[in-house]
Design a protein around this motif. Structure first.
Motif, short mmCIF file in Angstrom:
data_model
loop_
_atom_site.label_atom_id
_atom_site.label_comp_id
_atom_site.label_asym_id
_atom_site.label_seq_id
_atom_site.Cartn_x
_atom_site.Cartn_y
_atom_site.Cartn_z
N THR A 167 0.82 -1.22 0.00
CA THR A 167 0.00 0.00 0.00
C THR A 167 0.85 1.27 0.00
N GLN A 168 2.15 1.11 0.28
CA GLN A 168 2.98 2.31 0.29
C GLN A 168 4.39 1.95 -0.17
N ILE A 169 4.94 2.83 -0.99
CA ILE A 169 6.35 2.68 -1.40
C ILE A 169 7.02 4.02 -1.10
N ARG A 170 8.09 3.97 -0.34
CA ARG A 170 8.87 5.19 -0.13
C ARG A 170 10.15 5.00 -0.91
N ALA A 171 10.49 5.98 -1.71
CA ALA A 171 11.74 5.87 -2.48
C ALA A 171 12.47 7.21 -2.40
N TYR A 172 13.79 7.12 -2.36
CA TYR A 172 14.58 8.35 -2.26
C TYR A 172 15.95 8.12 -2.86
N VAL B 176 10.83 1.02 -10.88
CA VAL B 176 10.81 -0.07 -9.88
C VAL B 176 9.45 -0.10 -9.17
N ALA B 177 8.94 1.07 -8.82
CA ALA B 177 7.64 1.11 -8.11
C ALA B 177 6.53 0.55 -9.00
N ASN B 178 6.49 0.94 -10.26
CA ASN B 178 5.45 0.42 -11.18
C ASN B 178 5.60 -1.09 -11.35
N TRP B 179 6.84 -1.52 -11.38
CA TRP B 179 7.13 -2.96 -11.54
C TRP B 179 6.59 -3.73 -10.32
N GLY C 232 -5.14 2.97 -4.31
CA GLY C 232 -4.89 3.74 -3.10
C GLY C 232 -3.43 3.72 -2.65
N THR C 233 -2.61 2.93 -3.31
CA THR C 233 -1.18 2.91 -2.95
C THR C 233 -0.54 4.26 -3.27
N GLN C 234 0.36 4.69 -2.39
CA GLN C 234 1.09 5.94 -2.62
C GLN C 234 2.57 5.63 -2.76
N LEU C 235 3.18 6.22 -3.80
CA LEU C 235 4.64 6.22 -3.91
C LEU C 235 5.10 7.60 -3.45
N ILE C 236 5.80 7.62 -2.33
CA ILE C 236 6.27 8.89 -1.75
C ILE C 236 7.74 9.01 -2.11
N TYR C 237 8.07 10.02 -2.89
CA TYR C 237 9.41 10.09 -3.47
C TYR C 237 10.10 11.39 -3.07
#
Ligand SMILES: NC(=O)c1ccc[n+]([C@@H]2O[C@H](COP(=O)([O-])OP(=O)(O)OC[C@H]3O[C@@H](n4cnc5c(N)ncnc54)[C@H](O)[C@@H]3O)[C@@H](O)[C@H]2O)c1
Length: 422
Positions: free
Chosen positions: A188-193, A238-241, A278-283
């Motif tokens: 449901t959540q991906i944090r990437a930085y 990567v997140a879309n994958w 509803g998933t959020q990718l927070i970048y």
């Protein structure tokens, strides 16, 4: 839902349901990494022998004999870099105009490692000449150029392979298999930085200040979107994958907050990509602090994947080994003392991060996927067949990178226009 977002939502759902990112593609990616050592020789040209071009040439030299590949031609329009290329591939024909390189025979494929704004026209010319292309990421500086590259690939039937090496990296392949097999639970959540601490500048010869934009192209908007196209595009892919889906909208902000040295691209940015479920990718990305480095934290209700550091963390880690008797006694005493403090309910306790170190995805993994990707590309060229789903994965990685930049530039919530759906 507005018409536009409804259409994008529908396309996104179709994308999620297609075979595009299904495990079958993962299997073919894994298969493509194997050294074949058989079949006809793959004759390669390299256009752009700067930093990345040289890195890829060095890898090719290390695998050329077993994989029946040869660099037969190189091209760069900046003499010092062309000379660097010649030192790595002394037998190759050298050019300053890529159109001349495209006339070399035999030539099966080219690797394009020029600045971003130079990707589209070189790629399209090569494909139209019947030559397969490995073009570095991101695909292009503009949405229209990105689409034109896709259309040239579809029109000519030639392979267009984009330099997203994580797609071939064993630790990412293993991690994505776990994600797609449900081992992370519902993501449901991906944090990437991506954080660095340097000015990202390259030295310009003192007697040639006019070369500033050519050498430091990453810092100028006509050439690049800076952190978005240079770094974030890897992680958006990567997140879309991981999600096997595309975002439906993106919002973002950015600034030049530290390196106020005449550059035009942001040195500090933050975005949120939202998916239909509803998933959020927070970048976020910046280049004035490197403590947190680089990661994609892909979080499901059963576990977290951190593929850059080759780790998986279960939400239910195995119990740590029992401490020695005296330590156990102290811990039990402490537990009793704190357990008896009358502060409301147990919800007073702070949420501390897990100390558990997780498990390695691929023990001893020491590759970044670039070598495996070049082998996969050579195999694909030899067979004259693209790897199923690979191009679409990369195309939408670039598209959503540029949409993220648009969100930063306009301050608006940005969605994908149907015009750019392939
Ligand atoms: N996949 C990755 O992890 C990764 C890492 C680094 C860079 N890259 C990508 O590789 C590409 C190149 O980056 P770089 O750091 O090597 O840049 P660079 O500036 O070091 O090299 C680019 C080279 O292209 C040459 N060039 C420019 N226009 C040309 C033209 N029309 N014809 C021939 N040569 C031309 C330049 O003279 C230069 O030598 C970029 O797209 C970048 O995003 C990818």
């Amino acid at each position: 839902m507005k018409d536009q977002s409804r259409r994008t939502f529908i396309k996104s759902s179709l994308f999620a349901g297609s075979a595009l990112l299904a495990p079958v593609s993962l299997m073919s990616l894994m298969g493509q990494q194997k050294l074949t050592g058989v079949g006809s020789k793959v004759h390669l040209g390299v256009i752009g022998t700067g930093s990345r071009g040289i890195y890829l040439m060095q890898i090719i030299n290390s695998i050329a004999a077993e994989n029946n590949m040869e660099i037969v031609a190189i091209c760069d329009n900046y003499a010092p870099n062309l000379e660097m290329g010649q030192s790595i591939a002394p037998g190759a024909k050298a050019f300053t105009d890529y159109r001349k390189l495209l006339e070399v025979k035999p030539l099966d494929a080219v690797i394009i490692a020029t600045p971003l704004n130079e990707h589209a026209h070189i790629t399209i010319d090569a494909l139209d000449n019947g030559i397969h292309v490995f073009c570095e990421k991101a695909m292009a500086r503009t949405m229209d150029d990105t689409l034109a590259m896709a259309q040239a690939h579809l029109r000519t039937g030639r392979i267009l392979h984009i330099g997203h090496q994580r797609l071939f990296d064993p630790k990412f392949l293993r991690g994505m298999k776990m994600a797609h097999d449900g081992e992370l639970g519902q993501i449901t959540q991906i944090r990437a930085y991506w954080h660095r601490n340097n000015d990202w500048r390259r030295p310009v010869p003192a007697d040639k200040p006019e070369l500033e934009r050519q050498i430091n192209w990453r810092l100028y908007k006509d050439y690049s979107c800076g952190l978005m196209t240079e770094l974030a595009c890897h992680q958006i892919q990567v997140a879309n994958w991981a999600k096997k889906a595309l975002p439906v909208e993106v919002r973002g902000t950015g600034s030049i907050s530290f390196w106020k040295d005449g550059r035009e691209v942001e040195d500090n940015l933050a975005l949120i990509y939202s998916y239909a479920d509803g998933t959020q990718l927070i970048y976020d990305s910046m280049i004035q602090n490197r403590k947190y480095g680089l990661e994609e934290q892909i979080m499901g209700h059963l576990g977290t994947l951190e593929p850059e550091s080759n780790r998986f963390f279960s939400e239910n880690p195995p119990a740590p080994p029992k401490p020695a008797g005296i330590v156990q006694l102290i811990q039990d005493l402490e537990k009793n003392v704190f357990g008896s403090v009358p502060i409301g309910s147990s919800s007073w306790a702070p949420e501390v991060a897990m100390t558990y170190k997780g498990e390695e995805l691929v023990p001893g993994n020491n590759t970044d996927g670039s070598l495996e990707q070049l082998i996969g590309f050579a195999n694909s060229v030899r067979e004259g067949k693209p790897i199923p789903g690979l191009f679409e994965q990369c195309y939408y990685g670039s598209v959503w990178t540029l949409l993220g930049q648009e969100a930063i530039d306009t301050g608006k919530v940005v969605t994908l226009s149907e015009k750019y759906v392939i």
